[in-house]
Design a protein around this motif. Structure first.
Motif, PDB file in Angstrom:
ATOM      1  N   CYS A   9      48.739  35.246  49.930  1.00 38.65           N
ATOM      2  CA  CYS A   9      47.663  34.846  49.007  1.00 38.65           C
ATOM      3  C   CYS A   9      47.185  33.425  49.296  1.00 38.65           C
ATOM      4  O   CYS A   9      47.965  32.470  49.222  1.00 38.65           O
ATOM      5  N   PHE A  11      45.275  31.413  47.534  1.00 39.21           N
ATOM      6  CA  PHE A  11      45.354  30.450  46.435  1.00 39.21           C
ATOM      7  C   PHE A  11      46.806  30.089  46.112  1.00 39.21           C
ATOM      8  O   PHE A  11      47.070  28.956  45.671  1.00 39.21           O
ATOM      9  N   CYS A  12      47.763  30.990  46.341  1.00 44.00           N
ATOM     10  CA  CYS A  12      49.174  30.600  46.221  1.00 44.00           C
ATOM     11  C   CYS A  12      49.486  29.507  47.238  1.00 44.00           C
ATOM     12  O   CYS A  12      50.241  28.567  46.937  1.00 44.00           O
ATOM     13  N   HIS A  51      50.797  33.599  40.150  1.00 43.62           N
ATOM     14  CA  HIS A  51      49.914  34.589  40.774  1.00 43.62           C
ATOM     15  C   HIS A  51      49.697  35.801  39.873  1.00 43.62           C
ATOM     16  O   HIS A  51      50.643  36.510  39.522  1.00 43.62           O
ATOM     17  N   HIS A 103      43.666  36.342  43.433  1.00 46.75           N
ATOM     18  CA  HIS A 103      44.506  35.465  42.610  1.00 46.75           C
ATOM     19  C   HIS A 103      43.530  34.975  41.555  1.00 46.75           C
ATOM     20  O   HIS A 103      42.499  34.362  41.887  1.00 46.75           O
TER      21      HIS A 103
HETATM   22 ZN    ZN Z   1      48.268  33.973  44.583  1.00 43.82          ZN
END
Ligand code: ZN
Ligand code: AMP
Length: 119
Positions: A9, A11-12, A51, A103
Motif C-alpha cells: 500500500c 499510503f502505508c 490501513h 487506503h
Molecule cells: Zn495502507
C-alpha cells in the motif's frame, strides 16, 4: 487484521516514511500531505495512519478515527486559508468513482471555484 499496515500500500509507505511526501500536518492517528497531482491550489490528502481500504470500511470499523480524519480536513483548510472561501472534502469510494489508492483518504480541495455537481 483490520487496520494493520499493508506491504503493497502506497499510503502505508507514506505513513512509514519509506515513500516521501510533502506532509502538512500529522497527529497521533492521521497524516495530511499534498497530492502529487494537484487538481486545485489546495489539494491535500488526509489519511488515517491505520490501513482501511475506503471511507466506508473506516467508518464501520473506527468511528473515532473517522472523526479524527474529518477534523483534520478542517484544520488543513484553515491552515491553507481556504476555509473562508469554501472548500470540498471528497472520499472517492470504489474504482467506479475514481478511487485509485485503496487506503482511505479525504481529498481537501480549495483555492479556486468548484463546480457542482462534480464530474
Ligand atoms: Zn495502507
Ligand atoms: P483517489 O483517486 O481518490 O484514490 O486518490 C488518490 C490520490 O493520490 C490521487 O489524487 C493521486 O494524485 C494521489 N497520489 C498518488 N500517489 C501519490 C504520492 N506518492 N504522493 C501524494 N499523492 C499521491
Amino acid at each position: 487484521m483490520a487496520g494493520e499496515p499493508q506491504a503493497d500500500c502506497l499510503f502505508c509507505k507514506i505513513v512509514e516514511g519509506t515513500i516521501p511526501a510533502t506532509v502538512v500536518r500529522e497527529t497521533e492517528t492521521t497524516v495530511a500531505f499534498r497530492d502529487i497531482n494537484p487538481q486545485a491550489p489546495t489539494h491535500v490528502l488526509v489519511i488515517p495512519k491505520a490501513h482501511y481500504r475506503d471511507a466506508a470500511t473506516l467508518a464501520a470499523a473506527d468511528p473515532q478515527l473517522t472523526a479524527d480524519v474529518l477534523r483534520e480536513t478542517a484544520e488543513v483548510a484553515a491552515e491553507d486559508k481556504v476555509d473562508a472561501t469554501g472548500y470540498r472534502v471528497v472520499f472517492n469510494t470504489g474504482a467506479g468513482a475514481g478511487q485509485t489508492v485503496f487506503h482511505a483518504h479525504a481529498h481537501v480541495l480549495g483555492g479556486r471555484g468548484l463546480e457542482w455537481p462534480p464530474g
